[in-house]
Design a protein around this motif. Sequence first.
Motif, PDB file in Angstrom:
ATOM      1  N   GLU A   1       0.838  -1.188   0.000  1.00 21.23           N
ATOM      2  CA  GLU A   1       0.000   0.000   0.000  1.00 21.23           C
ATOM      3  C   GLU A   1       0.876   1.242   0.000  1.00 21.23           C
ATOM      4  OE1 GLU A   1      -2.307  -0.296   3.584  1.00 21.23           O
ATOM      5  OE2 GLU A   1      -0.807   0.781   4.777  1.00 21.23           O
ATOM      6  N   VAL A   2       0.303   2.338  -0.481  1.00 16.82           N
ATOM      7  CA  VAL A   2       0.949   3.645  -0.420  1.00 16.82           C
ATOM      8  C   VAL A   2       0.085   4.556   0.430  1.00 16.82           C
ATOM      9  CG1 VAL A   2       1.671   5.676  -1.723  1.00 16.82           C
ATOM     10  CG2 VAL A   2       2.095   3.400  -2.659  1.00 16.82           C
ATOM     11  N   ARG A   3       0.689   5.113   1.478  1.00 17.81           N
ATOM     12  CA  ARG A   3       0.016   6.104   2.314  1.00 17.81           C
ATOM     13  C   ARG A   3       0.485   7.470   1.862  1.00 17.81           C
ATOM     14  NH1 ARG A   3       1.806   2.945   7.876  1.00 17.81           N
ATOM     15  NH2 ARG A   3       0.965   0.887   7.232  1.00 17.81           N
ATOM     16  N   TRP A   4      -0.455   8.381   1.635  1.00 18.19           N
ATOM     17  CA  TRP A   4      -0.076   9.655   1.042  1.00 18.19           C
ATOM     18  C   TRP A   4      -0.992  10.784   1.507  1.00 18.19           C
ATOM     19  CZ3 TRP A   4      -3.304  12.041  -2.804  1.00 18.19           C
ATOM     20  CH2 TRP A   4      -4.411  11.274  -3.196  1.00 18.19           C
ATOM     21  N   GLY A   5      -0.516  11.994   1.315  1.00 14.19           N
ATOM     22  CA  GLY A   5      -1.273  13.174   1.701  1.00 14.19           C
ATOM     23  C   GLY A   5      -0.507  14.428   1.350  1.00 14.19           C
TER      24      GLY A   5
ATOM     25  N   ARG B   1       0.682  16.543   3.676  1.00 19.58           N
ATOM     26  CA  ARG B   1       1.631  16.855   4.759  1.00 19.58           C
ATOM     27  C   ARG B   1       2.409  15.590   5.098  1.00 19.58           C
ATOM     28  NH1 ARG B   1      -2.407  18.728   9.183  1.00 19.58           N
ATOM     29  NH2 ARG B   1      -0.818  17.626  10.402  1.00 19.58           N
ATOM     30  N   PRO B   2       3.710  15.715   5.354  1.00 19.33           N
ATOM     31  CA  PRO B   2       4.501  14.514   5.651  1.00 19.33           C
ATOM     32  C   PRO B   2       4.124  13.850   6.959  1.00 19.33           C
ATOM     33  CG  PRO B   2       5.814  16.507   5.982  1.00 19.33           C
ATOM     34  CD  PRO B   2       4.536  16.936   5.325  1.00 19.33           C
ATOM     35  N   ASP B   3       3.516  14.613   7.870  1.00 18.33           N
ATOM     36  CA  ASP B   3       3.132  14.047   9.158  1.00 18.33           C
ATOM     37  C   ASP B   3       1.656  13.657   9.208  1.00 18.33           C
ATOM     38  OD1 ASP B   3       2.147  16.608   8.990  1.00 18.33           O
ATOM     39  OD2 ASP B   3       2.687  17.191  11.043  1.00 18.33           O
ATOM     40  N   HIS B   4       1.007  13.677   8.041  1.00 15.70           N
ATOM     41  CA  HIS B   4      -0.413  13.352   8.005  1.00 15.70           C
ATOM     42  C   HIS B   4      -0.736  12.663   6.674  1.00 15.70           C
ATOM     43  CE1 HIS B   4      -4.537  13.517   9.281  1.00 15.70           C
ATOM     44  NE2 HIS B   4      -4.924  14.265   8.247  1.00 15.70           N
ATOM     45  N   LEU B   5      -0.254  11.429   6.538  1.00 17.59           N
ATOM     46  CA  LEU B   5      -0.497  10.644   5.325  1.00 17.59           C
ATOM     47  C   LEU B   5      -1.836   9.940   5.503  1.00 17.59           C
ATOM     48  CD1 LEU B   5       3.085   9.134   4.841  1.00 17.59           C
ATOM     49  CD2 LEU B   5       2.164  11.306   3.966  1.00 17.59           C
ATOM     50  N   ASN B   6      -2.895  10.668   5.214  1.00 18.71           N
ATOM     51  CA  ASN B   6      -4.238  10.252   5.601  1.00 18.71           C
ATOM     52  C   ASN B   6      -5.008   9.504   4.523  1.00 18.71           C
ATOM     53  OD1 ASN B   6      -4.314  12.641   4.087  1.00 18.71           O
ATOM     54  ND2 ASN B   6      -6.308  13.224   4.930  1.00 18.71           N
ATOM     55  N   ARG B   7      -4.363   9.246   3.366  1.00 17.18           N
ATOM     56  CA  ARG B   7      -5.013   8.486   2.306  1.00 17.18           C
ATOM     57  C   ARG B   7      -4.199   7.248   1.984  1.00 17.18           C
ATOM     58  NH1 ARG B   7      -6.391  13.712  -1.379  1.00 17.18           N
ATOM     59  NH2 ARG B   7      -4.910  14.666   0.074  1.00 17.18           N
TER      60      ARG B   7
END
Length: 508
Positions: free
Chosen positions: A84-88, A90-96
């Motif tokens: 999986e890839v976690r992304w967003g 902000r670097p401290d909030h990879l919310n997708r």
Amino acid sequence: MPGCDFTRRDMLRWSAVVAAAPLVSALPFRNGVAEAATRRDDVSPANLELVTLTEDRAIITWYTGYTGSDDGLGRMEPAPAEGEVRWGTRPDHLNRVAHGLSDDTPYHYVELTHLHPGRTYYYQAFSNGKPVPPTQFTLISGNAVGTSDYGLGSTGPFSFTTPEPPPGRYLFSVALCNDLHMGETQAGLVGGQPQYIGITQEPGLPPYPEVMLEALVRDAGTLGADYLLAAGDISAEAVPVDLSKARQLLGRFGEYRDDVFVTRGNHDRAHIGDPYASCRAGQWQGNDCFHDHFFDGTEPTYFTRELQGLRVIGIDTYDKPGNGGDPGALSADQLAWFRAELAEDRERPTMVFGHHPLVVQDSAFPISASNTIDAAQAQTILQDYANAPGLFLHHAGHTHRNKRTVSPIAPDVVHQEIAAGKEYPGGFSLLRIHAGGYALNFYKTRSDLARRWSERSRMEIQGYWPQFAFGSRVSDRNIVVERDLSGLRPSNKPRDSHGHDSHGHSSA
């Protein structure tokens, strides 16, 4: 291989470069894994790469293998795993979170969609809960995972900024590819040097050139390409059965010389010997089976076509005698024709495609004269390019790498080398034409077998191949250029069966 003609002398020079590189343990270096374990159930991810970056999507790939194992090529044995890839933003909030084409595979391919143009995103990839380290560049400077250096030297997060789309309405797309090498059975043979073993297809699987071309044609159609241009080395050695197979597979995209166009590479030259005896006599030597399969009668192997108002010039860069291991060249007749064609209607939007590049720079491997067209001819052509304001793109293969170059002689022309279709990174570039400019994006082919072979063939040159072939920067694979192309016409071809519009974006 680099230039398809990497010689023993080139290899000796290359070996000196490798010897001077930082000394690291071979297995951790090639797999990007910091430690080696021995438990068979311990799976490690490796080789994170940001392949494609458009205004609204990004494609990310990586590999998983059994930690500490060796498949005989210097990489971990493939191990299926979740990814999986976690992304967003902000670097401290990879919310997708995004998942790949396959749920449980060693060959991970994840597409991030619904991105916004001109925005910076952060991402981190995981398999089995472990963050994925990037493909490393130790012989050259580069960045395989982002448009900034954020996170490099770690396992992420990494960062990229999406480009703005080309201005104006979308008109049509062209798939650009090269180095199909139909009939080849070993990838990565180099200059007779036994330490650089050729990599073969796994037993029981179809020939890898067929696997890769089938996937290329399918993906180009799925992405909505209206036309396909193949810039040489269609075959491994111009054997008639291989040329026939290449034309058959290319024909799945569309009609030859209406939708699909090809030019000759040095591997497609006329040959001597019994397999070629039934073909016409070559102009320079032997029997010319390539001419028989792709050009009728006595017509030349170079041409001009109009595609939606765009002038496309296909050149034969091995229009000469030779064994394929020397510089390319245009015959005197072809060069005169080409120069006259460029001089006519200089303002008309124009692109050129042919096998050998005019210029080759910034290579991790030694650069020799055989990498390009004859130097004197290249200089003459570049001067002509400077006087042709409508010319905006020269597509070449031969080097088997992704590299964007702009010559100071003709600074308005992008020279784009595109990686081979037949081996890692294995794919094509999609040229998207808009009224106010164009985008050029590289795509790895994505079928299960194509991803499997691509990851296997990345181990060419003892695992150093990605540092040459992938493209050291995202901008070597993905660019947007503003340019007035408003005189071109839109395509009226229908959407493909997957529901994509003409530039590969889903209507869902």
